[in-house]
Scaffold this motif. Structure first.
Motif: not given
Length: 373
Positions: A43-53, A195-200
């Protein structure tokens, strides 16, 4: 990819390859869990809580299993997964017995394997698993000798991959389906973490262990997962549009069409970022997406493929295609959900349902009652 290919993992005997995949993810600092049956989820955590892909890929491969110890000292085998004995003939194999410290090697050969002995009959014998046997590389003369080695009915027989990378980038190997896909997924997650980029949106990597026997992504995900992209081989053959050096998007497989919106979103991402992309339809094929939907998960599904020539046979792909798959995954995981608000929850009101706008057909001209009233 080469490391994965050299690790035998026929469906039903995948523990070692899952440890290998887990080690690579741990080095990246990605958290992982494993289900009771052995499916791995990173799991890579996203910036928005709740839904995932989720991105789903399978680490299991086709293989064989011992059916009978033969009186001539050879092994009768049955296939694990769907593949033809035509392509097993001549394969070097590894035989795994219950004693985990012991393995044996061998070769799949036709029953009539010596032209010097059988003459032209070697060209007329049938094709099928009843027409081949495994010659074990041990001094055995009968079934009792095989049993003394510890070989039993139900032992796994793995087809050795024997990978080779050519100077111009082709990869020739058994089990590119789906070891090349696992490599592409690991490369994508590596690129994002380094790269340290955030994912939504939180992104799960689901590595399954039973896709070749029809039970891939049946578990390991929950209702928060709005989208699932399966990564698997794309069929390169006469009548198909897929190519080895491109990323290929499946529009339809043996289970039906993939999600209209998610599929076209992936195509748009590829075109926008100048990735070579092709659309294709696969008639005798299913991926991890099918068991996910069949298990009751409410999510959009799509299929991204690296081209394989002679799938489940003498397989070949190209590094450019595998790289293109990884690049598309990196782009996809940095993008929002297909419909951010709607896909955030499993259900919603009909009037808010996103759909394709279709103009109604022109009404038929009115006619009198005519002959039939």
């Amino acid at each position: 990819m080469l490391e994965l290919l050299r690790m035998p993992s026929p469906s039903g005997r995948t523990d070692s390859v899952m440890q290998l995949v887990g080690e690579h993810l741990t080095k990246l600092g990605v958290s992982t869990t494993v289900t009771r049956r052995g499916v791995l989820r990173a799991t890579l955590p996203g910036e928005l809580p709740g839904s995932s892909r989720a991105v789903a890929v399978h680490a299991d491969t086709i293989g064989c299993m011992v059916k009978r110890l033969k009186d001539n000292g050879r092994l009768e085998v049955v296939p694990v997964g769907t593949h033809s004995a035509r392509f097993a003939e001549g394969a070097h194999v590894t035989i795994f017995v219950d004693d985990l410290e012991t393995i044996y090697t061998g070769t799949v050969i036709p029953l009539l394997s010596s032209g010097h002995n059988y003459g032209d009959a070697v060209d007329t014998q049938g094709v099928g698993w009843e027409h081949v046997e495994v010659r074990v590389d041990e001094p055995v003369g009968g079934a009792a000798d095989l049993a003394a080695l510890g070989i039993q009915v139900g032992d796994f027989v793995a087809l050795d991959a024997s990978p080779q990378v050519t100077p111009n980038g082709f990869v020739k190997s058994r089990h590119l389906d789906d070891k090349a896909g696992v490599a592409a997924c690991l490369a994508a997650y590596k690129a994002l973490t380094e790269a340290g980029v955030g994912i939504p949106v939180t992104a799960h990597l689901l590595v399954t262990i039973g896709e070749e026997v029809g039970v891939g992504a049946t578990h390991g995900l929950d209702d928060s997962v709005a989208e699932l992209v399966a990564v698997d081989n794309a069929v390169v053959a006469d009548g198909q549009q897929s190519r080895e050096e491109t990323v290929n998007i499946g529009m339809h497989d043996s289970t039906g069409p993939f999600d209209y919106h998610l599929t076209r979103r992936l195509l748009a991402l590829a075109r926008e970022h100048h990735l070579p992309v092709r659309r294709d339809i696969y008639r005798f094929y299913r991926s991890d997406a099918a068991p996910a939907v069949e298990s009751g998960l409410e999510l959009r599904t799509a299929l991204v493929g690296f081209g394989i020539d002679s799938s489940h046979g003498h397989e070949r792909t190209h590094l450019d295609g595998v790289r293109a798959v990884a690049e598309l995954l990196v782009l996809y995981l940095q993008s929002p959900l297909t419909f951010e608000e709607w896909d955030a929850t499993p259900t919603g009101p009909l009037e808010e349902f996103p759909s394709v706008t279709v103009q109604p057909a022109e009404p038929e001209p009115e006619h009198g009652p005519g002959r039939w009233g």
